[in-house]
Design a protein around this motif. Structure first.
Motif, mmCIF file in Angstrom:
data_model
loop_
_atom_site.group_PDB
_atom_site.id
_atom_site.type_symbol
_atom_site.label_atom_id
_atom_site.label_comp_id
_atom_site.label_asym_id
_atom_site.label_seq_id
_atom_site.Cartn_x
_atom_site.Cartn_y
_atom_site.Cartn_z
ATOM 1 N N GLU A 58 3.452 -7.392 -8.549
ATOM 2 C CA GLU A 58 4.728 -6.863 -8.082
ATOM 3 C C GLU A 58 5.806 -7.244 -9.076
ATOM 4 O O GLU A 58 5.889 -8.394 -9.510
ATOM 5 C CB GLU A 58 5.080 -7.437 -6.699
ATOM 6 C CG GLU A 58 6.451 -6.953 -6.199
ATOM 7 C CD GLU A 58 6.793 -7.437 -4.784
ATOM 8 O OE1 GLU A 58 6.008 -8.205 -4.196
ATOM 9 O OE2 GLU A 58 7.864 -7.034 -4.284
ATOM 10 N N ASN A 117 9.807 -2.386 -6.375
ATOM 11 C CA ASN A 117 10.650 -2.287 -5.184
ATOM 12 C C ASN A 117 11.673 -1.172 -5.358
ATOM 13 O O ASN A 117 12.363 -1.112 -6.375
ATOM 14 C CB ASN A 117 11.375 -3.616 -4.944
ATOM 15 C CG ASN A 117 10.412 -4.717 -4.544
ATOM 16 O OD1 ASN A 117 9.919 -4.758 -3.430
ATOM 17 N ND2 ASN A 117 10.112 -5.599 -5.495
ATOM 18 N N GLU A 149 7.371 0.193 -3.426
ATOM 19 C CA GLU A 149 7.558 -0.563 -2.187
ATOM 20 C C GLU A 149 8.874 -0.156 -1.550
ATOM 21 O O GLU A 149 9.937 -0.347 -2.131
ATOM 22 C CB GLU A 149 7.539 -2.071 -2.469
ATOM 23 C CG GLU A 149 6.194 -2.547 -2.983
ATOM 24 C CD GLU A 149 6.014 -4.066 -2.928
ATOM 25 O OE1 GLU A 149 6.930 -4.779 -2.471
ATOM 26 O OE2 GLU A 149 4.937 -4.525 -3.358
ATOM 27 N N ASP A 179 7.177 -2.312 2.762
ATOM 28 C CA ASP A 179 7.489 -3.727 2.555
ATOM 29 C C ASP A 179 8.068 -4.354 3.824
ATOM 30 O O ASP A 179 8.617 -3.642 4.659
ATOM 31 C CB ASP A 179 8.537 -3.816 1.426
ATOM 32 C CG ASP A 179 8.486 -5.136 0.687
ATOM 33 O OD1 ASP A 179 7.753 -6.046 1.104
ATOM 34 O OD2 ASP A 179 9.200 -5.250 -0.334
ATOM 35 N N LYS A 200 2.822 -4.163 3.857
ATOM 36 C CA LYS A 200 2.969 -5.588 3.561
ATOM 37 C C LYS A 200 3.545 -6.306 4.763
ATOM 38 O O LYS A 200 4.641 -5.979 5.230
ATOM 39 C CB LYS A 200 3.890 -5.787 2.348
ATOM 40 C CG LYS A 200 3.293 -5.211 1.077
ATOM 41 C CD LYS A 200 4.167 -5.503 -0.122
ATOM 42 C CE LYS A 200 3.855 -6.851 -0.719
ATOM 43 N NZ LYS A 200 4.525 -7.011 -2.048
#
Ligand code: C2E
Ligand code: CA
Ligand code: CA
Ligand code: CA
Length: 279
Positions: A58, A117, A149, A179, A200
């Motif tokens: 990530e 992200n 994400e 996320d 997640k």
């Protein structure tokens, strides 16, 4: 406490003022930050819960300001979302993360996927999908290796703009991951509509699940739900071996957290990978 009243004011007044001053300072430093070379992209690995194989990494942004030093994403991302600066920061991160991922693979590292992200505010950028696609082309990375994400607030938004951006991203072959699952207000219908590949579990549940029965139930339920929807499940914030063991026994697919590895700059991540292969 005898000094509770005036003492409190004397104690917290200056702290609040300092915090406010720092916020104002960050706000004035934000415009153009992505173009000034002050941002860095660090990488945190995730591994399979069963065998520990590297599943992905990530990308997380870091900001080192020459005037006020390190500013954490927890401090500046929300502000950048408000001001709109997140669009250029997000583009910078997409380019950097995909470029570095391409470089790692050229070096022979077996990293299957990179996660990035994406803030809800970035969906207001009509060119998000085009930009992401062109970035992949430029670095010769297949979009199926790029996981975006997003958070549940994107689902709640439900605007045409956001839906169009999501459709365009899925159409281009990008992978979507939800996320911080469990902290928002998404409904199950929007979860299904989204065609998520990964979910997640928020670290607040992972952190408490051994001591707190309710958190354990949430973790267990999310794992079952995700598996039922054919999504893979990632647990984040895993710091202890007993958490990793419990997650594996519950059927969680991937784990991420300080137990596995901290977020690392490019060179350190490469060394981390090489250390594992040698072992
Ligand atoms: P997130 O996406 O949920 O990322 C996980 C955060 O938890 C990261 O904090 C990571 O360093 C931290 N973390 C990872 N493992 C552990 C652990 O085992 N224990 C604990 N206590 N913490 C752990 P970070 O890097 O400070 O980022 C905070 C948040 O800022 C992220 O939460 C994400 O929402 C946002 N953010 C970071 N980078 C970006 C970015 O490039 N773009 C956008 N839009 N948001 C970002
Ligand atoms: Ca994330
Ligand atoms: Ca998260
Ligand atoms: Ca978060």
């Amino acid at each position: 406490m005898s000094a509770a009243g005036p003492g409190k004011a004397a104690l917290f007044g200056p702290v609040d003022a300092a915090r406010l001053r720092r916020r104002r300072e960050i706000y004035t430093l934000l415009p153009g930050v992505a173009g000034r070379g002050e941002l860095q992209c660090v990488f945190q690995p995730s591994v399979s819960a069963s065998g520990g194989e590297l599943r992905g990494l990530e990308s997380l942004v870091r900001w080192a300001s020459p005037t006020i030093g390190a500013i954490s994403p927890g401090e500046f991302i929300a502000m950048a979302e408000e001001s709109g600066e997140i669009v250029s920061i997000g583009r910078w991160m997409l380019d950097r993360a995909i470029a570095d991922f391409a470089r790692m693979r050229r070096m022979g590292l077996e990293v299957p996927q990179v996660s990035i992200n994406v803030s809800p505010a970035q969906f207001a950028d009509a060119e998000l999908a085009d930009f992401a696609r062109q970035t992949c082309e430029r670095h010769a990375v297949d979009p199926s290796r790029v996981v975006l994400e997003i958070t549940e607030s994107v689902l709640v938004d439900g605007s045409d703009m956001t839906s169009a951006a999501i459709d365009a991203l899925l159409g281009a072959g990008f992978v979507l991951s939800l996320d911080d699952f469990g902290t928002g207000y998404s409904n199950l219908r929007s979860l299904i509509r989204l065609k998520l590949s990964k979910v997640k579990i928020d670290m607040s549940f992972v952190r408490r699940m051994i001591e707190d029965k309710a958190s354990l139930i949430v973790v267990d339920t999310v794992i079952r739900l995700a598996r039922g929807l054919s999504c893979s499940v990632v647990a984040e914030g895993v710091e202890r071996q007993e958490q990793a063991d419990l997650l594996r026994s519950l059927g969680c697919d991937e784990i991420q957290g300080y137990l596995v590895g901290r977020p690392m700059p490019f060179g350190e991540f490469v060394a981390w990978c090489e250390g594992r292969t040698d072992a």
